[in-house]
Motif scaffolding. Structure first.
Motif, PDB file in Angstrom:
ATOM      1  N   SER A  55       4.859   5.614  -5.200  1.00  0.00           N
ATOM      2  CA  SER A  55       4.842   5.658  -6.664  1.00  0.00           C
ATOM      3  C   SER A  55       4.048   6.870  -7.164  1.00  0.00           C
ATOM      4  O   SER A  55       4.479   7.573  -8.092  1.00  0.00           O
ATOM      5  CB  SER A  55       4.256   4.363  -7.215  1.00  0.00           C
ATOM      6  OG  SER A  55       4.229   4.383  -8.615  1.00  0.00           O
ATOM      7  N   MET A  56       2.907   7.123  -6.548  1.00  0.00           N
ATOM      8  CA  MET A  56       2.083   8.276  -6.941  1.00  0.00           C
ATOM      9  C   MET A  56       2.810   9.587  -6.643  1.00  0.00           C
ATOM     10  O   MET A  56       2.791  10.513  -7.455  1.00  0.00           O
ATOM     11  CB  MET A  56       0.727   8.242  -6.238  1.00  0.00           C
ATOM     12  CG  MET A  56      -0.186   7.148  -6.742  1.00  0.00           C
ATOM     13  SD  MET A  56      -1.880   7.181  -6.065  1.00  0.00           S
ATOM     14  CE  MET A  56      -1.610   7.104  -4.311  1.00  0.00           C
ATOM     15  N   MET A 105       0.829  -1.196   0.000  1.00  0.00           N
ATOM     16  CA  MET A 105       0.000   0.000   0.000  1.00  0.00           C
ATOM     17  C   MET A 105       0.877   1.264   0.000  1.00  0.00           C
ATOM     18  O   MET A 105       0.663   2.155  -0.791  1.00  0.00           O
ATOM     19  CB  MET A 105      -0.928  -0.024   1.211  1.00  0.00           C
ATOM     20  CG  MET A 105      -1.750   1.215   1.339  1.00  0.00           C
ATOM     21  SD  MET A 105      -3.412   0.893   0.835  1.00  0.00           S
ATOM     22  CE  MET A 105      -4.238   2.214   1.610  1.00  0.00           C
ATOM     23  N   LEU A 106       1.859   1.307   0.909  1.00  0.00           N
ATOM     24  CA  LEU A 106       2.737   2.471   0.940  1.00  0.00           C
ATOM     25  C   LEU A 106       3.544   2.594  -0.345  1.00  0.00           C
ATOM     26  O   LEU A 106       3.844   3.706  -0.785  1.00  0.00           O
ATOM     27  CB  LEU A 106       3.672   2.416   2.152  1.00  0.00           C
ATOM     28  CG  LEU A 106       3.034   2.660   3.510  1.00  0.00           C
ATOM     29  CD1 LEU A 106       4.064   2.494   4.619  1.00  0.00           C
ATOM     30  CD2 LEU A 106       2.405   4.042   3.585  1.00  0.00           C
ATOM     31  N   ASP A 107       3.869   1.448  -0.943  1.00  0.00           N
ATOM     32  CA  ASP A 107       4.586   1.478  -2.222  1.00  0.00           C
ATOM     33  C   ASP A 107       3.779   2.234  -3.278  1.00  0.00           C
ATOM     34  O   ASP A 107       4.345   2.976  -4.086  1.00  0.00           O
ATOM     35  CB  ASP A 107       4.874   0.058  -2.717  1.00  0.00           C
ATOM     36  CG  ASP A 107       5.915  -0.660  -1.895  1.00  0.00           C
ATOM     37  OD1 ASP A 107       6.829   0.000  -1.366  1.00  0.00           O
ATOM     38  OD2 ASP A 107       5.815  -1.892  -1.782  1.00  0.00           O
ATOM     39  N   GLY A 138       7.785  14.087 -10.589  1.00  0.00           N
ATOM     40  CA  GLY A 138       8.291  14.171 -11.964  1.00  0.00           C
ATOM     41  C   GLY A 138       7.532  15.190 -12.787  1.00  0.00           C
ATOM     42  O   GLY A 138       8.129  15.958 -13.554  1.00  0.00           O
ATOM     43  N   HIS A 139       6.236  15.220 -12.625  1.00  0.00           N
ATOM     44  CA  HIS A 139       5.397  16.181 -13.347  1.00  0.00           C
ATOM     45  C   HIS A 139       5.714  17.614 -12.922  1.00  0.00           C
ATOM     46  O   HIS A 139       5.871  18.498 -13.763  1.00  0.00           O
ATOM     47  CB  HIS A 139       3.920  15.851 -13.104  1.00  0.00           C
ATOM     48  CG  HIS A 139       2.966  16.784 -13.766  1.00  0.00           C
ATOM     49  ND1 HIS A 139       2.768  16.800 -15.133  1.00  0.00           N
ATOM     50  CD2 HIS A 139       2.170  17.752 -13.256  1.00  0.00           C
ATOM     51  CE1 HIS A 139       1.888  17.745 -15.429  1.00  0.00           C
ATOM     52  NE2 HIS A 139       1.504  18.330 -14.308  1.00  0.00           N
ATOM     53  N   VAL A 140       5.833  17.837 -11.627  1.00  0.00           N
ATOM     54  CA  VAL A 140       6.131  19.178 -11.112  1.00  0.00           C
ATOM     55  C   VAL A 140       7.535  19.606 -11.534  1.00  0.00           C
ATOM     56  O   VAL A 140       7.757  20.763 -11.898  1.00  0.00           O
ATOM     57  CB  VAL A 140       5.936  19.238  -9.581  1.00  0.00           C
ATOM     58  CG1 VAL A 140       6.439  20.544  -8.998  1.00  0.00           C
ATOM     59  CG2 VAL A 140       4.466  19.044  -9.234  1.00  0.00           C
ATOM     60  N   GLN A 141       8.481  18.670 -11.520  1.00  0.00           N
ATOM     61  CA  GLN A 141       9.836  18.994 -11.968  1.00  0.00           C
ATOM     62  C   GLN A 141       9.834  19.411 -13.436  1.00  0.00           C
ATOM     63  O   GLN A 141      10.532  20.358 -13.819  1.00  0.00           O
ATOM     64  CB  GLN A 141      10.774  17.803 -11.766  1.00  0.00           C
ATOM     65  CG  GLN A 141      11.144  17.568 -10.339  1.00  0.00           C
ATOM     66  CD  GLN A 141      11.993  16.321 -10.152  1.00  0.00           C
ATOM     67  OE1 GLN A 141      11.962  15.388 -10.958  1.00  0.00           O
ATOM     68  NE2 GLN A 141      12.752  16.295  -9.075  1.00  0.00           N
TER      69      GLN A 141
END
Length: 95
Positions: free
Chosen positions: A7-8, A1-3, A14-17
């Motif tokens: 991942s999200m 679950m934490l994985d 990545g999108h914000v970068q």
């Protein structure tokens, strides 16, 4: 679950970068400094290593088998979300 949460968070990072890189590229085009995009890229590279070291430290504070792996993942998620907030702040976001 934490994985899945990690991942999200990493996907969102990545999108914000990518958004910030675009803005820094635009800034480089209108200023004489010309190093904003390169500075952002170096910060992205350094963040991943720093985050891992910080979260390994958190993991080390737990005895083996007492949730150390969960503590590590929680740290990775928290630090990633904090970085997302910092990058959004650089773009002028009020989030």
């Amino acid at each position: 679950m934490l994985d899945n949460y990690l991942s999200m968070a990493e996907s969102k990072l990545g999108h914000v970068q990518a958004q910030l890189s675009q803005k820094m590229s635009e800034l480089d085009q209108v200023t004489s400094h010309g190093h904003a995009e390169a500075s952002a890229a170096k910060a992205y590279e350094g963040f991943s290593d720093w985050r891992n070291k910080q979260c390994k430290l958190v993991e080390a504070t737990f005895a083996s088998g007492s949730g150390s792996g969960q503590a590590y993942l929680n740290c990775m998620i928290d630090v990633t979300n904090e970085q997302i907030s910092r990058l959004k702040h650089l773009m002028g976001s009020k989030e």
